[in-house]
Scaffold this motif. Structure first.
Motif, short mmCIF file in Angstrom:
data_model
loop_
_atom_site.label_atom_id
_atom_site.label_comp_id
_atom_site.label_asym_id
_atom_site.label_seq_id
_atom_site.Cartn_x
_atom_site.Cartn_y
_atom_site.Cartn_z
N GLU A 65 0.82 -1.21 0.00
CA GLU A 65 0.00 0.00 0.00
C GLU A 65 0.86 1.26 0.00
N VAL A 66 1.95 1.25 0.74
CA VAL A 66 2.86 2.40 0.78
C VAL A 66 3.47 2.61 -0.61
N LEU A 67 3.89 1.53 -1.27
CA LEU A 67 4.45 1.63 -2.62
C LEU A 67 3.42 2.17 -3.60
N ASP A 68 2.22 1.63 -3.56
CA ASP A 68 1.18 2.09 -4.48
C ASP A 68 0.83 3.56 -4.23
N TYR A 69 0.79 3.94 -2.97
CA TYR A 69 0.51 5.34 -2.63
C TYR A 69 1.62 6.24 -3.16
N GLY A 70 2.87 5.85 -2.96
CA GLY A 70 4.00 6.64 -3.46
C GLY A 70 3.96 6.76 -4.98
N TYR A 71 3.62 5.68 -5.65
CA TYR A 71 3.51 5.69 -7.10
C TYR A 71 2.39 6.63 -7.56
N ARG A 72 1.24 6.56 -6.91
CA ARG A 72 0.13 7.46 -7.27
C ARG A 72 0.52 8.92 -7.06
N TYR B 74 14.69 0.63 -3.01
CA TYR B 74 14.45 -0.57 -2.21
C TYR B 74 13.45 -1.54 -2.85
N ALA B 75 12.33 -1.03 -3.33
CA ALA B 75 11.32 -1.93 -3.92
C ALA B 75 11.87 -2.63 -5.15
N ALA B 76 12.72 -1.95 -5.89
CA ALA B 76 13.28 -2.55 -7.11
C ALA B 76 14.14 -3.77 -6.80
N ARG B 77 14.65 -3.86 -5.59
CA ARG B 77 15.51 -4.99 -5.20
C ARG B 77 14.75 -6.15 -4.56
N GLU B 78 13.48 -5.97 -4.35
CA GLU B 78 12.69 -6.99 -3.68
C GLU B 78 11.76 -7.65 -4.68
N PRO B 79 11.96 -8.93 -4.95
CA PRO B 79 11.19 -9.61 -6.01
C PRO B 79 9.67 -9.49 -5.85
N GLU B 80 9.18 -9.51 -4.63
CA GLU B 80 7.73 -9.47 -4.46
C GLU B 80 7.14 -8.08 -4.69
N PHE B 81 8.01 -7.04 -4.81
CA PHE B 81 7.52 -5.68 -5.01
C PHE B 81 8.10 -5.02 -6.26
N CYS B 82 8.96 -5.70 -6.97
CA CYS B 82 9.61 -5.07 -8.12
C CYS B 82 8.61 -4.78 -9.25
N ASP B 83 7.43 -5.38 -9.21
CA ASP B 83 6.43 -5.08 -10.24
C ASP B 83 6.02 -3.62 -10.22
N VAL B 84 6.05 -2.98 -9.05
CA VAL B 84 5.68 -1.57 -8.95
C VAL B 84 6.68 -0.73 -9.73
N ILE B 85 7.96 -0.94 -9.49
CA ILE B 85 8.98 -0.15 -10.18
C ILE B 85 9.01 -0.51 -11.66
N GLU B 86 8.77 -1.75 -12.00
CA GLU B 86 8.71 -2.13 -13.42
C GLU B 86 7.58 -1.38 -14.13
N ARG B 87 6.46 -1.23 -13.45
CA ARG B 87 5.32 -0.47 -14.01
C ARG B 87 5.72 0.99 -14.22
N VAL B 88 6.41 1.58 -13.26
CA VAL B 88 6.86 2.97 -13.37
C VAL B 88 7.81 3.11 -14.55
N LEU B 89 8.78 2.22 -14.64
CA LEU B 89 9.76 2.30 -15.72
C LEU B 89 9.14 2.02 -17.09
#
Length: 128
Positions: free
Chosen positions: A3-10, A46-61
């Motif tokens: 949720e924190v990652l998604d909020y930061g992305y939004r 940090y999220a980019a280095r964590e397999p379970e959360f790297c999808d967020v950064i992949e979406r951004v990129l």
């Protein structure tokens, strides 16, 4: 954490306009990073280095690559346009993180200096 990652992305998408690159994009990105450096680092370091959360950064990129590809439409050679479109989002985010890590030197000029890096990559992608 998700949720924190998604909020930061939004928040980042809202701050930067999300769908186009223009003269205000990098200053908006720098302002967003300065306003919440922890969230910015969380997303792009940090999220980019964590397999379970790297999808967020992949979406951004991926979004950044598509926006950049449209912006670089004037580069005729698709291979170099693709190279620059993939490189620029990563370089830009790394430049902002490096700026944060360096103690935010000269905040009034940070966006202009980062833009010079972006322009150098664009210039390198142009035919000689």
């Amino acid at each position: 954490y998700r949720e924190v990652l998604d909020y930061g992305y939004r928040r980042l998408r809202e701050a930067t306009g999300a769908d186009e690159f223009d003269d205000g994009s990098i200053p908006a990105l720098v302002r967003a990073a300065a306003a919440d450096p922890e969230a910015f680092r969380l997303l792009f370091r940090y999220a980019a280095r964590e397999p379970e959360f790297c999808d967020v950064i992949e979406r951004v990129l991926e979004n950044g690559t598509e926006i950049t590809r449209r912006y670089l439409a004037g580069i005729a050679d698709e291979r170099w346009r693709s190279w620059a479109a993939h490189l620029l989002p990563t370089v830009t985010m790394d430049a902002v993180i490096a700026w944060l890590d360096a103690g935010r030197p000269d905040p009034d000029q940070a966006a202009a200096r980062i833009r010079r890096i972006v322009d150098a990559v664009i210039h390198a992608a142009q035919p000689r």
